[in-house]
Design an enzyme around this catalytic site. Structure first.
Site, mmCIF file in Angstrom:
data_model
loop_
_atom_site.group_PDB
_atom_site.id
_atom_site.type_symbol
_atom_site.label_atom_id
_atom_site.label_comp_id
_atom_site.label_asym_id
_atom_site.label_seq_id
_atom_site.Cartn_x
_atom_site.Cartn_y
_atom_site.Cartn_z
ATOM 1 N N GLU A 1 -5.266 4.530 -6.815
ATOM 2 C CA GLU A 1 -5.069 3.189 -7.364
ATOM 3 C C GLU A 1 -5.830 2.897 -8.654
ATOM 4 O O GLU A 1 -5.314 2.209 -9.540
ATOM 5 C CB GLU A 1 -5.413 2.139 -6.304
ATOM 6 C CG GLU A 1 -4.355 1.956 -5.226
ATOM 7 C CD GLU A 1 -4.415 3.009 -4.122
ATOM 8 O OE1 GLU A 1 -3.660 2.881 -3.139
ATOM 9 O OE2 GLU A 1 -5.218 3.973 -4.243
ATOM 10 N N ILE B 1 3.128 4.471 -4.155
ATOM 11 C CA ILE B 1 4.164 3.506 -4.492
ATOM 12 C C ILE B 1 5.117 4.095 -5.533
ATOM 13 O O ILE B 1 4.735 4.918 -6.355
ATOM 14 C CB ILE B 1 3.584 2.165 -4.996
ATOM 15 C CG1 ILE B 1 2.771 2.356 -6.274
ATOM 16 C CG2 ILE B 1 2.745 1.511 -3.924
ATOM 17 C CD1 ILE B 1 2.326 1.051 -6.892
ATOM 18 N N ASP C 1 -5.736 -1.971 -1.969
ATOM 19 C CA ASP C 1 -5.803 -3.195 -1.162
ATOM 20 C C ASP C 1 -4.943 -3.161 0.101
ATOM 21 O O ASP C 1 -4.722 -4.196 0.721
ATOM 22 C CB ASP C 1 -5.400 -4.413 -2.013
ATOM 23 C CG ASP C 1 -4.014 -4.294 -2.623
ATOM 24 O OD1 ASP C 1 -3.321 -3.298 -2.348
ATOM 25 O OD2 ASP C 1 -3.627 -5.200 -3.396
ATOM 26 N N ASP D 1 -3.250 5.109 2.433
ATOM 27 C CA ASP D 1 -3.301 3.854 3.190
ATOM 28 C C ASP D 1 -2.612 3.997 4.542
ATOM 29 O O ASP D 1 -3.116 3.524 5.565
ATOM 30 C CB ASP D 1 -2.605 2.737 2.410
ATOM 31 C CG ASP D 1 -3.361 2.277 1.184
ATOM 32 O OD1 ASP D 1 -4.591 2.128 1.263
ATOM 33 O OD2 ASP D 1 -2.719 2.063 0.142
ATOM 34 N N GLY E 1 -0.656 4.917 -1.622
ATOM 35 C CA GLY E 1 -0.183 4.285 -0.396
ATOM 36 C C GLY E 1 -0.012 5.245 0.752
ATOM 37 O O GLY E 1 -0.052 4.844 1.919
#
Length: 282
Positions: free
Chosen positions: A156, A72, A164, A136, A133
């Site tokens: 994270e 992010i 998440d 992810d 991310g």
């Protein structure tokens, strides 16, 4: 008439009509393709366009520049706060704050689950940093290949966040629970060879060969029956989340229709005619 690919602020999409391979490229190279608020909108929109395009039979997801995705965007408190769902206005009710945060996280999750919902198989080609991310996004893909300079990090916890957006759900299915938890709890950097040994990626190649290798793999898949490849993806994802018996029943229902397709006739005719098969668009 073939429609031109749409324009997005943070990603680029394209389709090679000759090979039936679509490309989705993260396009913020000056920011190491860090995920800003617009990218969470553009990625699922681009995948939806590729999914709706009947010429697309396989997709290569890659990142422009030196890094695949640095996670992010933390370039400013405002940008970071918006992505973490922090409201700029005061909300007195804790319940409403929680509901707003829940819906925000679910929207972000849906942005990457769009990779799984794309009917065509998606191959993730990674180089440089694949952090937070970026992991992810990578684990939502069907196949992962990386350059030998790739570094992975489930970042994270270093930001006091529980991952998440999918890593804690999908990564253990690829590398095992223990390895995934160690990576997630320590936020240590994992190199390409360790990622290969753990099963996160299936190939490690020199960085200058990455896109060529991923594209060749995509072209190989795209030559096959789209009903078969997309059905294989659908059945495999269903089996991942269900029992063996449920998976067997599901694929029996799936093939009760697909074994009657023209693609099966074409595959058999090509085999016995000693030629390459030609399959119609979906």
């Amino acid at each position: 008439m073939v429609s031109r690919p749409p324009l997005f602020a943070t990603v680029v999409v394209d389709v090679d009509l000759r090979t039936h391979v679509g490309t989705l490229r993260l396009n913020r190279p000056n920011k190491s393709n860090a995920l800003d608020p617009q990218m969470w909108v553009d990625i699922p929109a681009a995948l939806q366009w590729l999914d709706n395009n009947t010429d697309v039979r396989c997709v290569v997801l890659c990142g422009a520049g030196k890094n695949f995705c640095a996670g992010i965007d933390v370039s400013s408190p405002e940008v970071l706060g918006e992505q973490l769902g922090q409201q700029t206005h005061s909300v007195d009710c804790a319940g409403r704050k929680a509901e707003s945060m829940f819906r925000h996280v679910r929207r972000l999750q849906d942005a990457f689950t769009a990779v799984e919902k794309c009917r065509a198989p998606v191959i993730c080609a990674m180089q440089g940093a694949c952090f937070g991310g970026g992991v992810d996004l990578a684990v939502a893909c069907d196949i992962r290949v990386c350059a030998d300079d790739t570094k992975f990090c489930v970042k994270e916890v270093d930001l006091a966040i529980v991952a998440d957006i999918g890593t804690l759900q999908r990564l253990p299915l690829l590398v095992g629970h223990g390895i995934a938890l160690e990576w997630a709890l320590t936020a240590r950097v994992v190199d390409a060879e360790e990622a290969l040994a753990a099963g996160l990626v299936t190939k490690v190649v020199p960085s200058q060969e990455l896109l060529a290798v991923a594209t060749e793999l995509a072209q190989n898949i795209a030559q096959k029956s789209p009903l078969a490849t997309q059905g294989t993806k659908t059945a495999a994802l269903h089996s991942r989340d269900h029992s063996v018996e449920d998976g067997l029943v599901f694929v029996a229902h799936l093939n009760s229709a697909r074994l009657q397709s023209a693609d099966l006739d074409e595959a058999m005719a090509a085999k016995f005619g000693n030629r390459k098969p030609t399959y119609a668009k979906l």
